[in-house]
Enzyme design. Structure first.
Site, mmCIF file in Angstrom:
data_model
loop_
_atom_site.group_PDB
_atom_site.id
_atom_site.type_symbol
_atom_site.label_atom_id
_atom_site.label_comp_id
_atom_site.label_asym_id
_atom_site.label_seq_id
_atom_site.Cartn_x
_atom_site.Cartn_y
_atom_site.Cartn_z
ATOM 1 N N THR A 159 0.935 -0.984 -0.091
ATOM 2 C CA THR A 159 0.221 -0.133 -0.229
ATOM 3 C C THR A 159 0.634 1.193 -0.008
ATOM 4 O O THR A 159 1.280 1.669 -1.007
ATOM 5 C CB THR A 159 -0.965 -0.050 1.411
ATOM 6 N N LYS A 185 4.148 -7.008 4.059
ATOM 7 C CA LYS A 185 3.913 -5.529 3.874
ATOM 8 C C LYS A 185 3.697 -4.736 5.010
ATOM 9 O O LYS A 185 3.154 -5.531 6.103
ATOM 10 C CB LYS A 185 2.832 -5.408 2.762
ATOM 11 N N THR A 196 1.501 -6.900 13.679
ATOM 12 C CA THR A 196 1.609 -5.558 13.156
ATOM 13 C C THR A 196 1.627 -5.140 11.585
ATOM 14 O O THR A 196 2.397 -4.118 11.251
ATOM 15 C CB THR A 196 2.813 -4.897 13.808
ATOM 16 N N GLU A 285 6.545 4.999 7.420
ATOM 17 C CA GLU A 285 6.516 6.122 6.602
ATOM 18 C C GLU A 285 7.052 7.350 7.077
ATOM 19 O O GLU A 285 7.132 7.738 8.099
ATOM 20 C CB GLU A 285 4.652 6.228 6.877
ATOM 21 N N ASN A 408 0.173 10.390 5.378
ATOM 22 C CA ASN A 408 -1.107 9.997 6.276
ATOM 23 C C ASN A 408 -2.127 11.152 6.155
ATOM 24 O O ASN A 408 -3.231 10.735 6.284
ATOM 25 C CB ASN A 408 -0.939 9.714 7.715
ATOM 26 N N SER A 413 -6.868 10.320 -0.663
ATOM 27 C CA SER A 413 -6.987 10.954 -1.815
ATOM 28 C C SER A 413 -6.119 10.675 -2.609
ATOM 29 O O SER A 413 -5.199 9.642 -2.702
ATOM 30 C CB SER A 413 -6.756 12.514 -1.310
#
Length: 413
Positions: A159, A185, A196, A285, A408, A413
């Site tokens: 993702t 992933k 997790t 991230e 995040n 979007s």
């Protein structure tokens, strides 16, 4: 459209992957959410394959988690279907019906019962997952299955990941060489409370399901349950371990996972799990630095783990690491706030192997120069000795940068 995110500076290249006898898999673009990329993975396992699983402890799990939990006690698997982009979480009856329809469609192709089909989903929460996009794509995906489809599959489950994650090891078991190969992933919504993220590992070893389950549960405790990106446990987390038996190793003489008979396999499996777990942190991230946090001198191993996680989850510690600031006071803060036994006057803190504080005060003659140099690197080592007992633990985290907000803040979007 999938977000375009720069590859993590901590990324590791995809290892050279081989096949696992008894496993065929592949990925394709089914248009579930993303455009122009694969988002659906199918794996098929030879008859007789055993399975083990660990799942999120979230009280709001996704429908695929419920499905897998329900079928796991049988210990048999013939297929796995994974989709990316839509988590099938908080979708009520529609989510359950999508699981049932997907399992039936995959079962028809594999020639098995739906209860031998495992399901996983990852992506946005609260949006209905269109079963028809999955079931319509499965026949072509099944026709394309290959024993060399691992890299394609590792990419298909991503993702916000910026690189695919896979690992492979070999071991000797019952007179035969066996392979253990896996993919994972995970990038955000990462905090231990089981596994997790999504992880799928397969071996050609012949192992009964109860032994497989005990090995996986033990391995996860020191690997996936010792990582954190942001303290958030996902609704969709799971790790599944499949054993096809195609290696033809001799049956086990014991079911004790700590036996010498299983030592080589256990070490190789744990190495695969550890490698995948660290790849998840390397892809945290917005991450630019990997933190290894070692805690010793705690009243118990469990207490040491909780102290380590408090440090790894602290936004103040994580932003200090991002800013390359050797602010050891924030580490002391994290130790003191977590509710575990600690004593300021027996506490020691080291960064990069340099003892900064000992017995409640700054180390005499402390020179920050080597610590400053260490902070500029990509891998940061923090060690805390509580001076209270023999408990110890090691956990891994990453820094917190504006990149985390960027990813995040626009995830849907």
């Amino acid at each position: 459209m999938a977000q375009i995110i720069a590859t993590s500076p901590l990324a590791r290249p995809m290892p050279e992957l081989g096949s696992v006898r008894g496993v065929r898999l592949q990925a394709m673009a089914a248009g579930i959410r993303y455009k122009g990329r694969t988002d659906l993975v199918l794996a098929e396992f030879t008859p007789g394959t055993t399975v083990a699983g660990v799942f999120t402890q979230s009280k709001c799990p996704g429908a695929p988690v419920d499905w897998c939990r329900a079928i796991l006690p049988a210990g048999q698997a013939r297929a796995l279907v994974v989709n990316a982009g839509n988590a099938n979480v908080f979708t009520g009856r529609a989510g359950r019906e999508t699981c049932e329809a997907t399992a039936r469609a995959a079962a028809d192709l594999a020639g098995c019962a739906p209860e031998q089909v495992y399901l996983a989903s990852t992506g946005v929460i609260g949006e209905i997952l269109p079963a028809e996009r999955i079931t319509a794509a499965l026949p072509a995906l099944h026709a394309a299955l290959s024993d060399t489809g691992w890299e394609s599959a590792a990419r298909g489950i991503m993702t916000t990941d910026t690189f695919p994650k896979a690992a492979v090891r070999t071991a000797t078991l019952g007179g035969a060489e066996v392979v253990i190969q896996g993919m994972a992933k995970g990038s955000g919504m990462i905090a231990p409370d089981m596994a997790t993220m999504l992880g799928f590992v397969a071996t050609d070893a012949a192992l009964p399901a109860p032994v497989l389950q005990a090995l996986l549960a033990a391995g996860v405790q020191k690997t996936f349950n010792c990582i954190t990106v942001d303290s958030d446990t996902s609704t969709s987390d799971m790790v599944l371990l499949f054993a096809t038996g195609a290696a033809g190793n001799a049956p086990l003489a014991t079911t004790d996972i700590d036996s010498a008979e299983l030592a080589g396999f256990r070490a190789a499996l744990n190495d695969v799990l550890h490698t995948l777990a660290l790849m998840v942190i390397r892809d945290g991230e917005g991450a630019t630095k990997l933190m290894t946090i070692s805690v010793s001198g705690a009243v118990s191993d469990a207490s040491a783990w909780r102290v380590g996680m408090a440090i790894g989850n602290s936004p103040l510690v994580k932003t200090a690491i991002a800013g390359e600031d050797a602010n050891w006071g924030r580490i002391v803060m994290a130790v003191g706030k977590c509710g575990e036994p600690a004593d300021r006057d027996t506490l020691s803190v080291s960064i990069g192997g340099v003892c900064i504080a000992r017995n409640g005060t700054v180390t005499e003659g402390y020179d920050e120069t080597p610590v400053v140099a260490h902070m500029k690197g990509q891998e940061i080592d923090i060690a805390v000795d509580l001076g209270l007992g023999d408990g110890c633990a090691k956990v891994w985290s990453c820094d917190l940068t504006h990149g985390y907000i960027d990813i995040n803040g626009s995830y849907r979007s």
